[in-house]
Design a protein around this motif. Sequence first.
Motif, PDB file in Angstrom:
ATOM      1  N   SER A 129     -14.779  -6.598   9.910  1.00  0.00           N
ATOM      2  CA  SER A 129     -14.805  -7.998  10.318  1.00  0.00           C
ATOM      3  C   SER A 129     -13.444  -8.447  10.836  1.00  0.00           C
ATOM      4  N   LEU A 130     -13.440  -9.575  11.548  1.00  0.00           N
ATOM      5  CA  LEU A 130     -12.187 -10.155  12.046  1.00  0.00           C
ATOM      6  C   LEU A 130     -11.293 -10.544  10.884  1.00  0.00           C
ATOM      7  N   THR A 131     -11.887 -11.073   9.822  1.00  0.00           N
ATOM      8  CA  THR A 131     -11.123 -11.464   8.640  1.00  0.00           C
ATOM      9  C   THR A 131     -10.311 -10.289   8.111  1.00  0.00           C
ATOM     10  N   ARG A 132     -10.977  -9.166   7.945  1.00  0.00           N
ATOM     11  CA  ARG A 132     -10.309  -7.979   7.414  1.00  0.00           C
ATOM     12  C   ARG A 132      -9.316  -7.406   8.424  1.00  0.00           C
ATOM     13  N   ALA A 133      -9.663  -7.426   9.696  1.00  0.00           N
ATOM     14  CA  ALA A 133      -8.772  -6.876  10.721  1.00  0.00           C
ATOM     15  C   ALA A 133      -7.442  -7.625  10.751  1.00  0.00           C
ATOM     16  N   VAL A 134      -7.493  -8.950  10.729  1.00  0.00           N
ATOM     17  CA  VAL A 134      -6.263  -9.753  10.754  1.00  0.00           C
ATOM     18  C   VAL A 134      -5.448  -9.503   9.492  1.00  0.00           C
ATOM     19  N   PHE A 135      -6.117  -9.469   8.350  1.00  0.00           N
ATOM     20  CA  PHE A 135      -5.425  -9.239   7.077  1.00  0.00           C
ATOM     21  C   PHE A 135      -4.741  -7.875   7.062  1.00  0.00           C
ATOM     22  N   TYR A 136      -5.435  -6.862   7.533  1.00  0.00           N
ATOM     23  CA  TYR A 136      -4.850  -5.518   7.604  1.00  0.00           C
ATOM     24  C   TYR A 136      -3.604  -5.509   8.486  1.00  0.00           C
ATOM     25  N   MET A 137      -3.704  -6.126   9.668  1.00  0.00           N
ATOM     26  CA  MET A 137      -2.567  -6.114  10.597  1.00  0.00           C
ATOM     27  C   MET A 137      -1.345  -6.797  10.003  1.00  0.00           C
ATOM     28  N   VAL A 138      -1.561  -7.920   9.327  1.00  0.00           N
ATOM     29  CA  VAL A 138      -0.440  -8.625   8.689  1.00  0.00           C
ATOM     30  C   VAL A 138       0.198  -7.747   7.614  1.00  0.00           C
ATOM     31  N   MET A 139      -0.610  -7.129   6.772  1.00  0.00           N
ATOM     32  CA  MET A 139      -0.078  -6.293   5.689  1.00  0.00           C
ATOM     33  C   MET A 139       0.610  -5.046   6.247  1.00  0.00           C
ATOM     34  N   GLN A 140       0.081  -4.485   7.323  1.00  0.00           N
ATOM     35  CA  GLN A 140       0.721  -3.316   7.952  1.00  0.00           C
ATOM     36  C   GLN A 140       2.097  -3.682   8.494  1.00  0.00           C
ATOM     37  N   CYS A 141       2.202  -4.828   9.144  1.00  0.00           N
ATOM     38  CA  CYS A 141       3.495  -5.247   9.705  1.00  0.00           C
ATOM     39  C   CYS A 141       4.497  -5.542   8.597  1.00  0.00           C
ATOM     40  N   LEU A 142       4.057  -6.202   7.523  1.00  0.00           N
ATOM     41  CA  LEU A 142       4.961  -6.478   6.406  1.00  0.00           C
ATOM     42  C   LEU A 142       5.435  -5.177   5.754  1.00  0.00           C
ATOM     43  N   GLY A 143       4.532  -4.221   5.591  1.00  0.00           N
ATOM     44  CA  GLY A 143       4.905  -2.934   5.011  1.00  0.00           C
ATOM     45  C   GLY A 143       5.915  -2.204   5.875  1.00  0.00           C
ATOM     46  N   ALA A 144       5.725  -2.264   7.195  1.00  0.00           N
ATOM     47  CA  ALA A 144       6.637  -1.596   8.123  1.00  0.00           C
ATOM     48  C   ALA A 144       8.033  -2.220   8.068  1.00  0.00           C
ATOM     49  N   ILE A 145       8.091  -3.542   8.016  1.00  0.00           N
ATOM     50  CA  ILE A 145       9.390  -4.229   7.932  1.00  0.00           C
ATOM     51  C   ILE A 145      10.118  -3.832   6.658  1.00  0.00           C
ATOM     52  N   CYS A 146       9.403  -3.802   5.533  1.00  0.00           N
ATOM     53  CA  CYS A 146      10.022  -3.434   4.250  1.00  0.00           C
ATOM     54  C   CYS A 146      10.470  -1.979   4.255  1.00  0.00           C
ATOM     55  N   GLY A 147       9.671  -1.084   4.830  1.00  0.00           N
ATOM     56  CA  GLY A 147      10.038   0.328   4.874  1.00  0.00           C
ATOM     57  C   GLY A 147      11.301   0.563   5.673  1.00  0.00           C
ATOM     58  N   ALA A 148      11.396  -0.059   6.868  1.00  0.00           N
ATOM     59  CA  ALA A 148      12.598   0.078   7.680  1.00  0.00           C
ATOM     60  C   ALA A 148      13.787  -0.583   7.000  1.00  0.00           C
ATOM     61  N   GLY A 149      13.541  -1.687   6.286  1.00  0.00           N
ATOM     62  CA  GLY A 149      14.616  -2.382   5.581  1.00  0.00           C
ATOM     63  C   GLY A 149      15.243  -1.536   4.488  1.00  0.00           C
ATOM     64  N   VAL A 150      14.419  -0.788   3.768  1.00  0.00           N
ATOM     65  CA  VAL A 150      14.948   0.090   2.717  1.00  0.00           C
ATOM     66  C   VAL A 150      15.817   1.187   3.325  1.00  0.00           C
ATOM     67  N   VAL A 151      15.392   1.739   4.467  1.00  0.00           N
ATOM     68  CA  VAL A 151      16.195   2.767   5.136  1.00  0.00           C
ATOM     69  C   VAL A 151      17.549   2.198   5.535  1.00  0.00           C
ATOM     70  N   LYS A 152      17.568   0.988   6.081  1.00  0.00           N
ATOM     71  CA  LYS A 152      18.830   0.365   6.475  1.00  0.00           C
ATOM     72  C   LYS A 152      19.718   0.140   5.258  1.00  0.00           C
ATOM     73  N   GLY A 153      19.103  -0.178   4.124  1.00  0.00           N
ATOM     74  CA  GLY A 153      19.877  -0.363   2.900  1.00  0.00           C
ATOM     75  C   GLY A 153      20.600   0.900   2.471  1.00  0.00           C
ATOM     76  N   PHE A 154      20.036   2.065   2.795  1.00  0.00           N
ATOM     77  CA  PHE A 154      20.669   3.339   2.470  1.00  0.00           C
ATOM     78  C   PHE A 154      21.858   3.641   3.362  1.00  0.00           C
ATOM     79  N   MET A 155      21.750   3.243   4.629  1.00  0.00           N
ATOM     80  CA  MET A 155      22.748   3.649   5.615  1.00  0.00           C
ATOM     81  C   MET A 155      22.971   2.545   6.654  1.00  0.00           C
ATOM     82  N   VAL A 156      23.611   1.455   6.233  1.00  0.00           N
ATOM     83  CA  VAL A 156      23.783   0.295   7.104  1.00  0.00           C
ATOM     84  C   VAL A 156      24.516   0.655   8.396  1.00  0.00           C
ATOM     85  N   GLY A 157      25.679   1.300   8.295  1.00  0.00           N
ATOM     86  CA  GLY A 157      26.469   1.650   9.474  1.00  0.00           C
ATOM     87  C   GLY A 157      25.737   2.602  10.408  1.00  0.00           C
ATOM     88  N   PRO A 158      25.343   3.769   9.919  1.00  0.00           N
ATOM     89  CA  PRO A 158      24.620   4.723  10.777  1.00  0.00           C
ATOM     90  C   PRO A 158      23.321   4.143  11.337  1.00  0.00           C
TER      91      PRO A 158
END
Length: 287
Positions: A129-158
């Motif tokens: 459904s559209l309801t589930r599709a929108v919810f999935y996309m939002v959660m996927q984007c939030l997960g991606a932002i957090c995942g990249a953020g943790v990597v940056k926390g390990f190596m800010v300069g590089p």
Amino acid sequence: MAENKEEDVKLGANKYRETQPLGTAAQTDKDYKEPPPAPLFEPGELSSWSFYRAGIAEFMATFLFLYITILTVMGLKRSDSLCSSVGIQGVAWAFGGMIFALVYCTAGISGGHINPAVTFGLFLARKLSLTRAVFYMVMQCLGAICGAGVVKGFMVGPYQRFGGGANMVQPGYTKGDGLGAEIIGTFVLVYTVFSATDAKRNARDSHVPILAPLPIGFAVFLVHLATIPITGTGINPARSLGAAIIFNQDQAWDDHWIFWVGPFIGAALAAFYHVMIIRAIPFKSKA
């Protein structure tokens, strides 16, 4: 209240026919039954624990996907030469291997999308459904932002120095080249998803065991081998958005539209092909 909760846990992800799980057989017998199309809106999902559990699974899967893959890219960039690191092949294996593992882990919970383009394609094919599709996309984007953020926390300069794993059209290629690469690459991925999880095929070829996450992960690997030199390979808007937000430099945003428009067009073409060609093939069950 307790009784309702217990019923919801028992029925789990099957309480609402949200999607065809990616990694599980669609039928239990040899006869093929076309599942009914998902409704456009399914308000009842919003009161179901299985709906939110699926969203959490998509968040965690995309978080882990970005964490492992961006770390791999950073390791490649920090090396003196490709020969002293995993190389482009290793990066491609990291992306393909993580998709294989994560689709396998989340298939029975959310369907194992881990990609807004996959979710969009399945929505167009009326598999959720559209309801589930929108919810999935939002959660996927939030997960991606957090995942990249943790990597940056390990190596800010590089991380900032080596581009943060953000997708960009590489020198020597035009925006049209990048858009074409993203459209075709995403078509390959979403076409593979439809083919590997098609209920009709599972019923017709029940004698051939198919583990859906394997061809899906392998498709991601092959597309990365082909298009890393062109765009760094997006084919996943959440992956591109997460890396761009955390890197947050102009060059990451200049052509960012390509990594949304391209995958969505590719997914739409794959959905159209599935509905018009794959699903239209006549089927006769075996005696």
